[in-house]
Design an enzyme around this catalytic site. Structure first.
Site, PDB file in Angstrom:
ATOM      1  N   HIS A  61       0.760  -1.234   0.064  1.00 41.90           N
ATOM      2  CA  HIS A  61      -0.093  -0.078  -0.034  1.00 41.90           C
ATOM      3  C   HIS A  61       0.823   1.332  -0.013  1.00 41.90           C
ATOM      4  CE1 HIS A  61      -3.122  -2.717   2.228  1.00 41.90           C
ATOM      5  NE2 HIS A  61      -3.205  -2.879   0.927  1.00 41.90           N
ATOM      6  N   LYS A  71       6.378   6.166   6.819  1.00 39.22           N
ATOM      7  CA  LYS A  71       6.050   4.961   8.087  1.00 39.22           C
ATOM      8  C   LYS A  71       7.245   4.539   9.031  1.00 39.22           C
ATOM      9  CE  LYS A  71       2.239   3.512   4.934  1.00 39.22           C
ATOM     10  NZ  LYS A  71       1.724   2.698   4.109  1.00 39.22           N
ATOM     11  N   TYR A 131       2.415   0.917  13.785  1.00 39.95           N
ATOM     12  CA  TYR A 131       3.280   1.989  13.072  1.00 39.95           C
ATOM     13  C   TYR A 131       2.792   3.216  13.078  1.00 39.95           C
ATOM     14  CZ  TYR A 131      -0.340   0.594   9.615  1.00 39.95           C
ATOM     15  OH  TYR A 131      -1.556   0.233   8.834  1.00 39.95           O
ATOM     16  N   ASP A 169      -6.922  -5.985  -1.436  1.00 43.65           N
ATOM     17  CA  ASP A 169      -5.827  -6.500  -1.907  1.00 43.65           C
ATOM     18  C   ASP A 169      -5.555  -7.288  -2.917  1.00 43.65           C
ATOM     19  OD1 ASP A 169      -5.010  -4.310  -0.137  1.00 43.65           O
ATOM     20  OD2 ASP A 169      -4.271  -5.798   1.358  1.00 43.65           O
TER      21      ASP A 169
HETATM   22  C1  T46 Z   1      -4.930   2.383   6.790  1.00 39.69           C
HETATM   23  C2  T46 Z   1      -6.127   2.821   7.684  1.00 39.69           C
HETATM   24  C3  T46 Z   1      -7.559   1.784   7.815  1.00 39.69           C
HETATM   25  N1  T46 Z   1      -8.446   2.565   8.527  1.00 39.69           N
HETATM   26  C4  T46 Z   1      -9.668   1.577   8.423  1.00 39.69           C
HETATM   27  C5  T46 Z   1     -10.256   1.281   7.027  1.00 39.69           C
HETATM   28  C6  T46 Z   1     -10.784  -0.168   6.981  1.00 39.69           C
HETATM   29  O1  T46 Z   1     -12.286   0.014   7.320  1.00 39.69           O
HETATM   30  C7  T46 Z   1     -10.104  -0.727   8.086  1.00 39.69           C
HETATM   31  C8  T46 Z   1      -8.945  -1.704   7.581  1.00 39.69           C
HETATM   32  O2  T46 Z   1      -8.028  -1.061   6.485  1.00 39.69           O
HETATM   33  P1  T46 Z   1      -7.108  -1.637   5.585  1.00 39.69           P
HETATM   34  O3  T46 Z   1      -7.848  -3.007   5.175  1.00 39.69           O
HETATM   35  O4  T46 Z   1      -6.593  -0.775   4.753  1.00 39.69           O
HETATM   36  O5  T46 Z   1      -5.942  -2.168   6.566  1.00 39.69           O
HETATM   37  P2  T46 Z   1      -4.460  -2.848   6.078  1.00 39.69           P
HETATM   38  O6  T46 Z   1      -4.858  -3.538   4.986  1.00 39.69           O
HETATM   39  O7  T46 Z   1      -3.740  -3.229   7.414  1.00 39.69           O
HETATM   40  O8  T46 Z   1      -3.707  -1.406   5.423  1.00 39.69           O
HETATM   41  C9  T46 Z   1      -2.839  -0.872   5.957  1.00 39.69           C
HETATM   42  O9  T46 Z   1      -1.660  -2.054   5.880  1.00 39.69           O
HETATM   43  C10 T46 Z   1      -0.429  -1.397   4.968  1.00 39.69           C
HETATM   44  C11 T46 Z   1       0.636  -2.635   5.429  1.00 39.69           C
HETATM   45  C12 T46 Z   1      -0.043  -0.142   5.169  1.00 39.69           C
HETATM   46  O10 T46 Z   1       1.286   0.149   5.031  1.00 39.69           O
HETATM   47  C13 T46 Z   1      -0.983   0.868   5.162  1.00 39.69           C
HETATM   48  O11 T46 Z   1      -0.764   1.630   6.509  1.00 39.69           O
HETATM   49  C14 T46 Z   1      -2.341   0.402   5.490  1.00 39.69           C
HETATM   50  O12 T46 Z   1      -2.913   0.389   3.954  1.00 39.69           O
HETATM   51  O13 T46 Z   1      -9.287   0.401   8.743  1.00 39.69           O
HETATM   52  C15 T46 Z   1      -8.427   3.580   9.182  1.00 39.69           C
HETATM   53  O14 T46 Z   1      -9.565   3.760   9.889  1.00 39.69           O
HETATM   54  N2  T46 Z   1      -7.363   4.414   9.313  1.00 39.69           N
HETATM   55  C16 T46 Z   1      -6.128   3.944   8.605  1.00 39.69           C
HETATM   56  O15 T46 Z   1      -5.329   4.770   8.846  1.00 39.69           O
END
Ligand code: T46
Length: 185
Positions: A61, A71, A131, A169
């Site tokens: 991401h 980060k 992070y 993803d």
């Molecule tokens: C990233 C983020 C997500 N959210 C909410 C949005 C979704 O409802 C839920 C899960 O989000 P997401 O599926 O995008 O989470 P990850 O797949 O862990 O994403 C992260 O994982 C990779 C490794 C990264 O480096 C990024 O920081 C970030 O994209 O949390 C938020 O409320 N705030 C945030 O900053």
């Protein structure tokens, strides 16, 4: 804290100074003064935490300009393989990556500057990942490249055919089809 430079300029591994005694351990997980002195000034504005089980892969991401994110990441429980991919057009290391094992035992941290795609694979039964980001979450700027793209040459150390990914993803483009919004300078 000690810095370990990597093959990509600006991407560094941080080894905090751990104080152990009969009670356990203590270390400063973040010091703005030391970070400024040894890495450079970055104003982090948001801390995140996620918990994942073995085989989960999150990433690769980034947030598009003007909401790009640097980060500072660590694994506080379990073990992950953490990866940063240089996606800055014109960078001499464009498409290259750095991979580092972050674990609850090595206490290592990994600094990923703006212009990199970030992701990790969980190598332990569960992993708690924390992070710091220097820009707030802007879902409208959310971007990604396929974490399963073999052309990136990443050895994820797990059988990725059984990887557990979010729906989102599974839909990111392959690196060759990706038009990066970043340039190096
Ligand atoms: C990233 C983020 C997500 N959210 C909410 C949005 C979704 O409802 C839920 C899960 O989000 P997401 O599926 O995008 O989470 P990850 O797949 O862990 O994403 C992260 O994982 C990779 C490794 C990264 O480096 C990024 O920081 C970030 O994209 O949390 C938020 O409320 N705030 C945030 O900053």
């Amino acid at each position: 804290m000690e810095l370990i430079k990597t093959d990509i300029e600006g991407v560094v591994i941080i080894e905090p100074r751990i104080f152990k005694d009969a009670r356990g351990y203590f270390f400063e997980s973040f010091s703005q003064r030391e970070f400024d002195e040894k890495v450079g000034h970055v104003e982090f504005v948001q801390d995140n935490e996620s918990m994942s089980s073995y085989g989960v892969m999150r990433g690769l991401h980034f947030q598009r300009p003007p909401y790009t994110q640097a980060k500072l990441v660590r694994c506080v429980r379990g073990k992950v393989l953490d990866v940063a991919v240089d996606i800055r057009k014109g960078s001499p290391t464009y498409g290259r990556h750095v991979a580092v094992e972050l674990t609850e035992d090595n206490h290592r941290q990994f600094f990923i500057p703006k212009g990199f795609a970030h992701g990790f694979a969980v190598l332990s039964e569960t992993a708690v990942f924390q992070y710091k980001c220097d820009e707030f979450y802007h879902p409208e700027a959310d971007g990604g490249i396929s974490i399963l793209d073999n052309s990136l040459g990443i050895d994820w150390r797990i059988p990725t055919e059984h990887a557990i990914l979010s729906e989102k993803d599974t839909k990111h483009p392959l690196f060759k089809d990706f038009d990066s919004p970043f340039s190096p300078f």
